[in-house]
Each structure stands twice: as structure tokens, then as C-alpha cells.
Design an enzyme around this catalytic site. Structure first.
Site, PDB file in Angstrom:
ATOM      1  N   ARG A   1       5.003  -6.708   6.098  1.00 12.67           N
ATOM      2  CA  ARG A   1       5.240  -5.273   6.343  1.00 12.67           C
ATOM      3  C   ARG A   1       6.729  -5.073   6.623  1.00 12.67           C
ATOM      4  O   ARG A   1       7.194  -5.352   7.721  1.00 12.67           O
ATOM      5  CB  ARG A   1       4.434  -4.793   7.553  1.00 12.67           C
ATOM      6  CG  ARG A   1       2.931  -4.763   7.362  1.00 12.67           C
ATOM      7  CD  ARG A   1       2.254  -4.185   8.600  1.00 12.67           C
ATOM      8  NE  ARG A   1       0.905  -3.742   8.351  1.00 12.67           N
ATOM      9  CZ  ARG A   1      -0.190  -4.487   8.572  1.00 12.67           C
ATOM     10  NH1 ARG A   1      -0.075  -5.697   9.052  1.00 12.67           N
ATOM     11  NH2 ARG A   1      -1.391  -3.999   8.314  1.00 12.67           N
TER      12      ARG A   1
ATOM     13  N   CYS B   1      -5.757  -7.155   2.213  1.00 12.07           N
ATOM     14  CA  CYS B   1      -4.842  -7.353   3.340  1.00 12.07           C
ATOM     15  C   CYS B   1      -5.136  -6.393   4.490  1.00 12.07           C
ATOM     16  O   CYS B   1      -4.432  -6.384   5.486  1.00 12.07           O
ATOM     17  CB  CYS B   1      -3.390  -7.214   2.883  1.00 12.07           C
ATOM     18  SG  CYS B   1      -3.030  -5.594   2.186  1.00 12.07           S
TER      19      CYS B   1
ATOM     20  N   HIS C   1      -0.707  -0.321  15.295  1.00 13.17           N
ATOM     21  CA  HIS C   1       0.316  -1.365  15.324  1.00 13.17           C
ATOM     22  C   HIS C   1       0.049  -2.374  16.435  1.00 13.17           C
ATOM     23  O   HIS C   1       0.137  -3.583  16.240  1.00 13.17           O
ATOM     24  CB  HIS C   1       1.708  -0.754  15.513  1.00 13.17           C
ATOM     25  CG  HIS C   1       2.704  -1.780  15.921  1.00 13.17           C
ATOM     26  ND1 HIS C   1       3.216  -2.695  15.025  1.00 13.17           N
ATOM     27  CD2 HIS C   1       3.223  -2.107  17.124  1.00 13.17           C
ATOM     28  CE1 HIS C   1       4.016  -3.511  15.656  1.00 13.17           C
ATOM     29  NE2 HIS C   1       4.049  -3.180  16.928  1.00 13.17           N
TER      30      HIS C   1
ATOM     31  N   ARG D   1      -7.318   7.112  11.052  1.00 14.13           N
ATOM     32  CA  ARG D   1      -7.466   5.762  11.607  1.00 14.13           C
ATOM     33  C   ARG D   1      -6.963   5.622  13.037  1.00 14.13           C
ATOM     34  O   ARG D   1      -7.266   4.638  13.710  1.00 14.13           O
ATOM     35  CB  ARG D   1      -6.776   4.741  10.685  1.00 14.13           C
ATOM     36  CG  ARG D   1      -5.284   4.871  10.609  1.00 14.13           C
ATOM     37  CD  ARG D   1      -4.705   4.025   9.476  1.00 14.13           C
ATOM     38  NE  ARG D   1      -4.071   2.813   9.949  1.00 14.13           N
ATOM     39  CZ  ARG D   1      -3.389   1.979   9.173  1.00 14.13           C
ATOM     40  NH1 ARG D   1      -3.271   2.203   7.880  1.00 14.13           N
ATOM     41  NH2 ARG D   1      -2.829   0.909   9.672  1.00 14.13           N
TER      42      ARG D   1
ATOM     43  N   GLU E   1      -5.305   1.514  -1.751  1.00 15.67           N
ATOM     44  CA  GLU E   1      -5.614   2.140  -0.458  1.00 15.67           C
ATOM     45  C   GLU E   1      -5.854   3.647  -0.550  1.00 15.67           C
ATOM     46  O   GLU E   1      -6.044   4.305   0.463  1.00 15.67           O
ATOM     47  CB  GLU E   1      -4.525   1.822   0.567  1.00 15.67           C
ATOM     48  CG  GLU E   1      -3.111   2.187   0.163  1.00 15.67           C
ATOM     49  CD  GLU E   1      -2.062   1.682   1.164  1.00 15.67           C
ATOM     50  OE1 GLU E   1      -2.394   1.371   2.312  1.00 15.67           O
ATOM     51  OE2 GLU E   1      -0.883   1.620   0.761  1.00 15.67           O
TER      52      GLU E   1
ATOM     53  N   ASN F   1      -7.410  -0.660   5.763  1.00 15.15           N
ATOM     54  CA  ASN F   1      -7.089   0.197   6.918  1.00 15.15           C
ATOM     55  C   ASN F   1      -6.917   1.644   6.446  1.00 15.15           C
ATOM     56  O   ASN F   1      -7.474   2.577   7.026  1.00 15.15           O
ATOM     57  CB  ASN F   1      -5.798  -0.261   7.598  1.00 15.15           C
ATOM     58  CG  ASN F   1      -5.844  -1.719   8.010  1.00 15.15           C
ATOM     59  OD1 ASN F   1      -6.911  -2.305   8.042  1.00 15.15           O
ATOM     60  ND2 ASN F   1      -4.705  -2.299   8.315  1.00 15.15           N
ATOM     61  N   ASP F   2      -6.121   1.794   5.400  1.00 15.96           N
ATOM     62  CA  ASP F   2      -5.934   3.144   4.869  1.00 15.96           C
ATOM     63  C   ASP F   2      -7.073   3.551   3.946  1.00 15.96           C
ATOM     64  O   ASP F   2      -7.494   4.701   3.942  1.00 15.96           O
ATOM     65  CB  ASP F   2      -4.591   3.249   4.127  1.00 15.96           C
ATOM     66  CG  ASP F   2      -3.454   3.553   5.090  1.00 15.96           C
ATOM     67  OD1 ASP F   2      -3.657   4.389   5.994  1.00 15.96           O
ATOM     68  OD2 ASP F   2      -2.379   2.945   4.968  1.00 15.96           O
TER      69      ASP F   2
END
Ligand code: PEP
Ligand code: MG
Length: 459
Positions: free
Chosen positions: A217, A422, A110, A385, A351, A374-375
Site C-alpha cells: 500500500r 488481498c 487502518h 466499511r 474491488e 475490503n472495498d
């Protein structure tokens, strides 16, 4: 290097104590002091003040830091902390925060994403830095080079100042591309969008000639609250987002669980939270919660161009179920004579490995895809991650991840679906030309990367 970023800065350093350490010390000290305070013997009772004093000095000694409320920062600083949470970062004034260094977290944490949204240089996963600093230390950091110098001498300070000026000059030069549309030399128009966690971040990026919001988000609306946000509370935010950006605003439905918890809702502890009860699984299992959000999004769709996006899909049945929920909410709103966009598009994050393997099946049902690297990286490679011990193995350039990306784009295009990305990879200038070659239609990223990626696309 834990962060790829081309911004550099020099600033005084401020260290911030992790909230939980302070709390643990405070609570224990108060407990012991209270025992002394209740004693019969007057001499012993007076020792309560000694205990409180020892506690105070212990806190200062143990971390050599000042406990700061981030909201109180009113001079240029580099924040150094064990980790920063959404509740911390939301309070700080980005104008004064010249850099962020944390011991925990990775490039998709984050704090990294938030820093990029605000254009703040950040380095995460810098183990042990708190122990090497004192409050007020001077720190130089170059986030692009992944380089930090503590207590620099005059020559180093001068060198960093030079780098900072060069970076600022480059950023200034990049601005001239803003007036241009993102069209490749071959003539393909690419959609350049931003990822945001709130409408404040949107406002900061509106002068960057964006084609919309590729990822809103929504979980921060839930995480920074004291209760599940009501339909009205959510509607106000989504409506503001739709009005701020007349182009597409892609709202992702709730993605909590995993590493994202809620202060007002206790989740059962899980052995593998990233493989556990998170995202769409929670929404489908808690239909009232899901409907509240969907109704708010649908109502806001009357005020702009909103798209709905579902996270963490592993089966077409889940997508069908989620779409049925949207239909149910639409039906309710029609009965209540509330207006909304009847043709609101419904797409999904790609993802999970299952979504890659079933990409063609999903493409028949979804209006659009957004590749969430990311995932996707963590699940394809089975590498957490956020775990700094294996951070070097978390690699979005791994050939297996790229095979997955290629398969998703192929499947989406076979059914004429727009395919975006994204995940953080979309904002990485080293990935741009390959993603263009594969035919990616939309790049959505932290606002701080937009100018760099636009220049790469234009060529
Ligand atoms: C992703 O997983 O790539 C993504 C964009 O979503 P998040 O980082 O919020 O999980
Ligand atoms: Mg994700």
C-alpha cells in the site's frame, strides 16, 4: 466481535487522548487566557494563570486520561483510543504495544490492518470504552473472542493469562509449517503473500517463508509525509522493497481519497468520499503525480521482481489509460538510458461492482487480478466499511460477495490470468477452503495470519 484473531493478551491499560480534543481545548484556553493577559487592570491580568490552570484541569477531567505521545511508550501497555491514524501508529514501538482497543473503526480500518501486520491483538468499534477507563487501569482483552474485561479480579487475570499461554503455544506449533510450501492436499501450489504499508512491515515477515508481497500500500508513503514524495524518495523505498523480497512485490499505485487524506493537500469536501475522487481517478487526473510514482516503480523494477497494480478500476478505458501512462514513462526512461524491467506485469484490484461485471473484458487487458474484498464488500453491499453503526451489515461472507468472487476467478482463469485476493478475507481461516474450491491462486494477507492460513491450505 469486530476482529477475528487468535492471539490473546493480558496487559496494563493506557488511554490516549484523541489529538483533536486536546488541540481544541488547548487552543480555546490559550485564546481566553490571552484576553485576560491583555487587560489593563492588574488583578484581571493575573487571572490569566487561573484560566490556564482551569484549562489544564478541564482536559484531565473531561476524558480522565493522560495525553500520551505513542513514541514515548516504553513499558507493556494496551492502547485505548478513539481512533488511531497512520501518523500515530507509525511512531509506536510494537514491542511494547500488547493490544489496541479503539472506539472507532472496523476490521478493515487502518488500525486493524496495521495491528495484524505487527501481530498485535486489536479490537475496534468498542463504543464508549474511553468513558469507562482511567489512565493506568488494568485491562484484559481477548481479541479472538472479542472480549474485554476492565479491572479484572485475580481469577479473571489468571484465566486470561492461561488463554494467552495457549495462544502462544499454538503460534509456536504453527511455526513448524513454515518450512513447508503451501500445497493443497490435491497438489495445487498456492502463493502465500503478505500485505504491507512499508518496508519495516516486510522485514518483520521475511522469516515466514512468504511467496512475495501481494499488496504494497503506497499511500502511507504519501500520508506520512509533509509533501508529495519525490521520485527519488519513492524509488529508494520501492528499491528497498524489491531487494528485501526476491520474489514478487506487487506495488499498488496511490490509493488516497475516501477515508485517506493528505496533511499537505486539501481535498474538496465531498458528500460521498468513498464514491468520490479517489485512487486511480486522482492518478489519471494528475498525470504528473502519477508519472512520478510510475517512474519510481519502474526504476525499482530493475532490482527485483516488481508488479504494478491499479486500484478502483471501473472501466477498461481507465486500465488502458493507466497502462499507456506506464508506456510513456518507460519510453522516457529508455531515452534517459535508465534500466527497468521491460516485462513488468500490470494488474488490477477487483474491488468495484463494475470490475466484476466487466471481469472478462478486464481479463483481456490485465496481467493479473487481485480481489480486494475490503472495498468489494462495501460496494457490493452498499455498506460503508468504516461505519460502526452498520458494522454488522458489513459482511464479506454475504452470498452476493461470494458470487462476485466466483465470477472474478472464473473470468481471470478463462484468460489464464493468475487471480489473487488481498482483502482481509484472504487471511480469514473460515474462508480458506471455499476460496481454494473456487480456484484462488494467491492469498495475500496481514503477516500475522500467514501461519494459520498455511496450515489450513496444507490441510
Ligand atoms: C481492499 O479494498 O480490499 C484492499 C485490499 O485495499 P484497501 O484496504 O487498502 O482499500
Ligand atoms: Mg481497496
Amino acid at each position: 466481535m469486530t476482529e477475528i484473531k487468535v492471539e490473546k493478551t493480558v496487559s496494563r491499560g493506557v488511554a490516549v487522548a484523541p489529538r483533536n480534543v486536546q488541540q481544541a481545548i488547548d487552543e480555546t484556553v490559550e485564546e481566553v487566557a490571552e484576553i485576560f493577559g491583555q487587560m489593563e487592570d492588574e488583578y484581571m491580568r493575573e487571572r490569566k494563570a487561573d484560566v490556564l490552570d482551569i484549562g489544564k484541569r478541564f482536559l484531565i477531567k473531561c476524558k480522565k486520561i493522560t495525553v500520551q505521545d505513542l513514541a514515548s511508550i516504553c513499558e507493556p501497555v494496551i492502547i485505548v483510543a478513539r481512533d488511531l491514524f497512520p501518523s500515530d501508529t507509525v511512531k509506536m514501538n510494537p514491542e511494547y504495544v500488547k493490544g489496541i482497543i479503539t472506539e472507532e473503526g472496523g476490521i478493515t480500518s487502518h488500525v486493524s490492518i496495521m495491528a495484524k501486520n505487527y501481530g498485535i491483538p486489536a479490537l475496534t468499534g468498542v463504543a464508549g470504552i474511553l468513558g469507562k477507563l482511567e489512565d493506568g487501569s488494568t485491562v484484559c482483552m481477548d481479541a479472538a473472542a472479542g472480549n474485554i474485561v476492565l479491572d479484572p479480579d485475580a481469577a479473571v487475570l489468571q484465566e486470561f493469562e492461561k488463554r494467552k499461554q495457549e495462544a502462544l503455544k499454538e503460534q509456536e506449533e504453527l511455526k513448524k509449517y513454515r518450512a513447508m510450501e503451501a500445497v493443497t492436499p490435491e497438489g495445487k501450489r498456492i502463493s502465500l503473500c503478505i500485505n504491507v504499508g512499508n518496508t519495516e512491515e516486510m522485514k518483520l515477515a521475511l522469516d515466514k517463508n512468504i511467496d512475495g508481497v501481494g499488496l504494497f500500500r503506497t499511500e502511507f508513503l504519501y500520508m506520512e509525509n509533509t509533501h508529495f514524495p519525490t521520485e527519488e524518495e519513492q524509488f529508494a523505498v520501492y528499491k528497498e522493497a524489491a531487494q528485501l523480497c526476491p520474489k514478487e512485490v506487487t506495488i499498488r499505485t496511490l490509493d488516497i481519497g475516501g477515508d485517506k487524506s493528505l496533511p499537505y493537500h486539501e481535498f474538496e469536501p465531498e458528500e460521498n468520499p468513498f464514491l468520490g475522487w479517489r485512487a486511480i481517478r486522482i492518478s489519471l487526473d494528475m498525470p504528473d503525480l502519477f508519472c512520478t510514482q510510475l517512474r519510481a516503480i519502474l526504476r525499482a523494477s530493475a532490482f527485483g521482481h516488481i508488479r504494478i497494480m491499479f486500484p478502483m478500476m471501473i472501466s477498461v478505458e481507465e486500465l488502458v489509460q493507466a497502462k499507456e501512462m506506464v508506456e510513456k514513462c518507460k519510453e522516457e526512461l529508455r531515452k534517459e538510458q535508465v534500466t527497468f524491467d521491460e516485462d513488468v506485469e500490470m494488474g488490477m484490484m477487483m474491488e468495484t461492482p463494475a470490475s466484476v461485471l466487466l471481469a472478462e473484458d478486464f481479463a483481456r487487458e490485465a496481467d493479473f487480478f487481485s480481489i480486494a474484498t475490503n472495498d468489494l464488500t462495501q460496494y457490493i453491499l452498499a455498506v460503508d466499511r468504516g461505519n460502526k453503526r452498520i458494522a454488522s451489515r458489513y459482511d464479506s461472507f454475504h452470498p452476493a460477495v461470494w458470487k462476485a468472487i466466483a465470477a472474478i476467478i472464473r473470468a481471470g482463469h478463462k484468460y489464464n490470468r493468475k487471480v489473487g485476493m488481498c482483502g482481509e478475507l484472504a487471511g480469514d481461516v473460515n474462508a480458506v477452503s471455499k476460496l481454494l474450491e473456487l480456484g484462488l491462486d494467491e492469498f495475500s494477507m496481514s503477516a500475522g495470519n500467514i501461519d494459520y492460513v498455511r496450515r489450513m491450505i496444507i490441510g
